[in-house]
Design a protein around this motif. Sequence first.
Motif: not given
Length: 280
Positions: A201-206, A236-241
């Motif tokens: 679910d992380d947009p950075r996941s392939p 994505t910022e939510h994930m980083r946070h």
Amino acid sequence: MTGIDILMITYNRPEYVRLSLPRLLDGCPPYARVWVWHNGTDRATLDAVEAVRDHPRLHRFRHSPVNVGLREPTNWLWRESTGDLVSKVDDDCLQDPEWLPTLSRAHRDVPEFGVIGTWRFPDEDVDPALTARKLVAFPGGHALLRNHWVQGSGYLAKRSVVEQAGPIADGESFTSWCLRTARLGWVNGWYHPFLREDHMDDPRSPNTIYRTDEDLMARRPLSARNTGVRTIAEWTEHMRHSARLVQAASLDLREYEGWRLRRRTITRRIRWALTGRAPW
């Protein structure tokens, strides 16, 4: 250790289940078995589960036509399983191939380990200045990034922890349950060097299904809806946070109760009122 029982809850995510459930089953050693609880009636997701129903590591299957969430299935596994170790892997997550051997060995070597887990954030989210304060070495060559809770996927907990702390209560989150285990004296955290969990679910996941803002809005995860996220950049910022939050989280248990907890709750509510964004 005589066995590991692992729960996967599936719900309306056929693209993910086709990857995550076979990966989990194929990666299970002979001493581990998988329990599947399916919420809802989505045919494509049910088909993805049915495709592996004959797998030798799939132990039990239960179907609830109504989406009952996470607490009831988790307590079902904890109540009816017999393994010395218990776990849950979310249907949107892929685990490191070595996660079960490594975490089970750590539990065997370190009696005080309670709930230890895999790490779901990419390298770019790791802040060495924050992690250095919480990295602790233990006997047997093991180390944890200590934290009083881990995410509810990719963890491994001792049966004795569940027996002492009891089930997840009505209205209680997995985070709050982990905090209860910490107050009982158990040591929790992420195994280090990190064992990776690909959180799709992380947009950075392939492997993510979220490639555009339209993709996200069409099938927003619950936490994205709750926090008002509407774009890939915001998600994505939510994930980083979230990564910063857990790395900076205090190990002082007093911070999570009484007036200190109330103060932090009030601060989050003020931020929400001023920014229009839900507190992360």
